[in-house]
Structure formats: structure tokens, C-alpha cells
Design a protein around this motif. Structure first.
Motif, PDB file in Angstrom:
ATOM      1  N   GLU A  34       0.510   0.273   9.842  1.00 33.95           N
ATOM      2  CA  GLU A  34       1.445  -0.187   8.817  1.00 33.95           C
ATOM      3  C   GLU A  34       1.649   0.896   7.758  1.00 33.95           C
ATOM      4  O   GLU A  34       0.716   1.636   7.407  1.00 33.95           O
ATOM      5  CB  GLU A  34       0.926  -1.464   8.155  1.00 33.95           C
ATOM      6  N   GLU A  35       2.875   0.969   7.254  1.00 31.14           N
ATOM      7  CA  GLU A  35       3.208   1.986   6.251  1.00 31.14           C
ATOM      8  C   GLU A  35       2.401   1.821   4.972  1.00 31.14           C
ATOM      9  O   GLU A  35       2.003   2.804   4.341  1.00 31.14           O
ATOM     10  CB  GLU A  35       4.707   1.914   5.933  1.00 31.14           C
ATOM     11  N   ILE A  36       2.117   0.587   4.578  1.00 32.38           N
ATOM     12  CA  ILE A  36       1.380   0.356   3.337  1.00 32.38           C
ATOM     13  C   ILE A  36      -0.029   0.947   3.402  1.00 32.38           C
ATOM     14  O   ILE A  36      -0.546   1.474   2.411  1.00 32.38           O
ATOM     15  CB  ILE A  36       1.332  -1.165   3.019  1.00 32.38           C
ATOM     16  N   VAL A  37      -0.651   0.895   4.585  1.00 36.19           N
ATOM     17  CA  VAL A  37      -1.986   1.486   4.768  1.00 36.19           C
ATOM     18  C   VAL A  37      -1.892   3.012   4.746  1.00 36.19           C
ATOM     19  O   VAL A  37      -2.715   3.703   4.115  1.00 36.19           O
ATOM     20  CB  VAL A  37      -2.622   0.993   6.073  1.00 36.19           C
ATOM     21  N   ALA A  38      -0.891   3.553   5.421  1.00 35.68           N
ATOM     22  CA  ALA A  38      -0.716   5.009   5.458  1.00 35.68           C
ATOM     23  C   ALA A  38      -0.543   5.574   4.049  1.00 35.68           C
ATOM     24  O   ALA A  38      -1.147   6.592   3.691  1.00 35.68           O
ATOM     25  CB  ALA A  38       0.485   5.369   6.324  1.00 35.68           C
ATOM     26  N   ARG A  39       0.251   4.907   3.239  1.00 37.90           N
ATOM     27  CA  ARG A  39       0.499   5.428   1.887  1.00 37.90           C
ATOM     28  C   ARG A  39      -0.731   5.262   0.994  1.00 37.90           C
ATOM     29  O   ARG A  39      -0.979   6.087   0.106  1.00 37.90           O
ATOM     30  CB  ARG A  39       1.719   4.744   1.284  1.00 37.90           C
ATOM     31  N   ALA A  40      -1.505   4.225   1.206  1.00 35.17           N
ATOM     32  CA  ALA A  40      -2.748   4.057   0.439  1.00 35.17           C
ATOM     33  C   ALA A  40      -3.734   5.171   0.767  1.00 35.17           C
ATOM     34  O   ALA A  40      -4.410   5.711  -0.119  1.00 35.17           O
ATOM     35  CB  ALA A  40      -3.363   2.692   0.734  1.00 35.17           C
TER      36      ALA A  40
END
Length: 409
Positions: free
Chosen positions: A222-228
Motif C-alpha cells: 500500500e502507498e500509505i505504508v511506502a510513504r511512512a
């Protein structure tokens, strides 16, 4: 012209509620446990946890709903545009008279759909620079506290704790328990990473879980995990699945581990290796000290064997004789200077004494004063005025009656 309604028993009149209820019974009995394939659109996850969406194809669409207890069991995150197969029952929502598909299971159409979503996000994040090597930071060599973001009940956490306890028992483990699959898992993982960064008390973070299917591992794509992971100021190891599994998290993290156990081995050195390193340091320090002591010992021995060290009295006598010689020369110089000074003083004293006016008066001369001033010339005397005459042994007062200037003077 009036329209007459036929109200005979052959054409009964239904209320809206009655006809809707009969339609509901007909549809729900006629289409139980069916599977419908279509594309998701207008997806909304309600605050209650229920999920509402529309399934459509090129020619038609149908409303669909999935209740919260079933949403929580999903292994992936549905998104608009995803093609799925939904299993459920046809139901009628009586207040609106709408029929809908009550889903109790949905799955992507094969792995191709998820794989395409994976590749799309991978390409997007790569172009934004989230995979760049110059953003990655090295892991700390000797971490004291390790943060782990994973499920508290999975095999991954037990494997990691086992490896860490065996390799470095002194290390402290901080577990942030999260869901690792299903709806909401990605959000929990991202929040846990942000929380550890705000806390700033761990040296490195391991994010991961055990193996599974692409759907099982989807939270880590998921993109939200990658950005975190990308904005984390603390180094992160991604340890998702088995060796053959690659996730978006692996590309963004500072280091990828093929398994959670491998991550635990990478993050700390074995205690025996550290002990051996300390032993080497100690050996090097002792060797350096022994070499320094040996070098200084040779220097001392050389000094002891030297002429100066073995003949200190001779050196002292030579220094003493030099001092005596210097003292004698100093005394001679001082005596010579004093003698010279004495003679100069005597000469000056004689000259001063010779110029003493008292001695001149003693030889028969006198000093004449008039009006308080010494008179050095007869022409300066004033007639009929008194003058004081000073002799060697006293003074006399005289009145000037006459003065005469000598010729040729």
C-alpha cells in the motif's frame, strides 16, 4: 372521459409496502449465494465499518454492500477500478425499493489485477524517487533498542525474538502490535512507523510478517505504508514473506531481509562475534602497551649506561668549577668597576672642592654685595650707598665714597 380501475379479485391492488415485500421475497429466494463479476466503482467505507460500492460492466450496474464483520476479514484493500468476483445474496432495501448484492466474500479476478496494481504503484513511487539509494541510510552497528512492527500473534514475532535472544540477549525489543492483512492493516502499519519516529527511542525498526499469498501480503504494497517508511528518520528493515516475495516496502526500506528471522540476524551481531571483537581490542591494547613499555625501558637502560649517568660527580665538579670561574670573573669585574667609580668620584670631588667660593675667600678675596646682589664690576657700584663685604670669616659694611675703573681692562 374517466378512467375506471378494475378492482376485481383478478387484479388485486397492492400497497407499496406489500409489492416491495413480495419483490424482496421473490428476488432473495430466487438468487441465493450467487457470484457476480464486475468492476468496483463509487467505493465508500462508512464510519460504521460497512463498505458500499457499485459493481458494473459495460452495460449495467448493481449496488453492493459488505458488512463490517466481513470487511475486517478481507485480505486486500478494494479500490475503484478493481475487477472482482463477489459472492453473496440479492437483497432488497425496502425503504428505497432498491435491490443490491449483499456480499459475504469478494476476491480479485485472478492475480493479474493485484499484480497490475502492484506494478502501477511501483512505477509511480520509483518515478517520485522513493526507491533512490541516496535516501537510504546504513543500519546502526550496535543497536540497543529495536522497534518491531508486526502482528503480536504471528510466527514472525516469535521467530525474531528467538533469533535476537540467541544472538544478542542484551538488546531491548519494542513491539508495536498491528494487523498485517485485511482492511485497515496498511493504516495501522503506517501509524506504528510514525509513532516510533515521534517517540525517538529506538535505534532501528523492523517492519514485516511471515509468508503468504499476494493478497495476504498486500498491506505492505500500500502507498500509505511506502510513504511512512520513506519519511522515517529511523533506519527500517523490510522483512515481508519468504525469500521469493517482494513488496513495495522492500524497495523503499533502507534494507530488505528475505524473512523476519533474517532481519533479526542482520540487525544485530552475534554476541560471540562482539566478544571476539572486544578480545581483539584488548589484545591490541595490551600489545601496544607492552611495546611502549619495552621502548621506554630501552631508553632508560641507555641512559643508565651513558657516561653522564655513570659519572654524575664529575659532571657536578665541572659545573661547580665553571660556577667558581664565573664567580671570580664577576668579582673582578665588580672590583674593577668599583675602583674606577671611586677614582671618578674623587676627581670630581677635588674639582668641586677647588671651585668652592669659600676656599677662594680664604686666600684673601672678598665678595661685595650691594642691594642684595653680588657686584662683579666696580662700575656697578653706586656712590654714597652702603655695600656688604663678605670675607672668609665674617662680613663688614662700608659706604662707597669713590670708584675708579682700571685702564686697559
Amino acid at each position: 372521459m374517466e378512467l375506471e380501475l378494475n378492482t376485481s379479485n383478478e387484479n388485486p391492488i397492492y400497497s407499496v409496502t406489500d409489492i416491495t415485500r413480495q419483490i424482496k421475497e421473490t428476488l432473495e429466494r430466487g438468487f441465493p449465494n450467487i457470484m457476480v463479476m464486475g468492476e468496483i466503482s463509487n467505493l465508500k467505507l462508512h464510519s460504521s465499518g460497512h463498505m458500499y460500492f457499485t459493481l458494473k460492466d459495460d452495460n449495467a450496474q448493481i449496488s453492493a454492500v459488505m458488512w463490517r464483520n466481513r470487511v475486517n476479514q478481507l485480505l486486500f484493500k478494494p479500490v475503484d477500478g478493481m475487477k472482482i468476483i463477489a459472492r453473496g445474496n440479492i437483497t432488497v432495501y425496502e425503504p428505497r425499493g432498491n435491490y443490491q448484492l449483499d456480499c459475504f466474500q469478494i476476491q480479485p479476478v485472478g492475480l493479474g489485477e493485484l499484480q497490475q496494481a502492484f506494478e502501477r504503484l511501483k512505477k509511480k513511487l520509483f518515478e517520485e524517487g522513493l526507491f533512490a539509494d541516496d535516501h537510504k541510510v546504513p543500519l546502526p552497528e550496535y543497536p540497543m533498542r529495536i522497534g518491531i512492527v508486526t502482528s503480536p500473534t504471528g510466527a514472525a514475532i516469535h521467530d525474531m525474538i528467538s533469533v535476537l535472544s540467541r544472538r544478542m540477549p542484551s538488546v531491548e525489543v519494542i513491539l508495536v502490535p498491528v494487523k498485517v492483512q485485511g482492511i485497515g492493516a496498511a493504516e495501522e502499519i503506517a501509524t506504528a512507523i510514525d509513532m516510533l519516529n515521534e517517540w525517538k527511542q529506538v535505534d532501528v525498526i523492523i517492519v514485516g510478517r511471515g509468508g503468504g499469498s499476494l493478497e495476504d501480503l498486500w498491506a505492505f504494497n500500500e502507498e500509505i505504508v511506502a510513504r511512512a517508511i520513506y519519511r522515517s528518520e529511523i533506519p527500517i528493515i523490510s522483512a515481508v514473506g519468504h525469500e521469493i516475495d517482494y513488496s513495495i516496502s522492500d524497495f523503499v526500506a533502507d534494507m530488505r531481509a528475505p524473512t523476519p528471522s533474517a532481519a533479526a540476524e542482520l540487525v544485530v551481531k552475534h554476541q560471540n562475534e562482539l566478544i571476539e571483537l572486544i578480545r581483539n581490542f584488548c589484545y591490541t591494547m595490551i600489545s601496544s602497551m607492552e611495546n611502549a613499555i619495552s621502548s621506554h625501558r630501552q631508553t632508560v637502560e641507555s641512559l643508565i649506561q651513558s657516561y653522564s649517568f655513570n659519572r654524575p660527580q664529575d659532571l657536578l665538579r665541572q659545573r661547580s668549577q665553571s660556577i667558581d670561574d664565573l664567580t671570580r670573573r664577576l668579582e673582578q669585574s665588580v672590583n674593577h668597576y668599583l675602583e674606577f667609580t671611586k677614582r671618578s668620584v674623587e676627581s670630581l670631588t677635588t674639582r668641586i672642592h677647588a671651585l668652592n667660593p669659600r676656599l677662594v675667600l680664604k686666600r684673601g678675596y672678598a665678595i661685595v654685595r650691594q642691594n642684595g646682589s653680588a657686584i662683579s664690576s666696580a662700575t656697578r657700584l653706586e656712590i654714597k650707598k652702603k655695600a656688604e663685604i663678605e670675607f672668609y670669616d665674617g662680613t663688614a659694611v662700608a659706604t662707597i665714597e669713590q670708584k675708579e675703573k682700571k685702564k686697559n681692562v
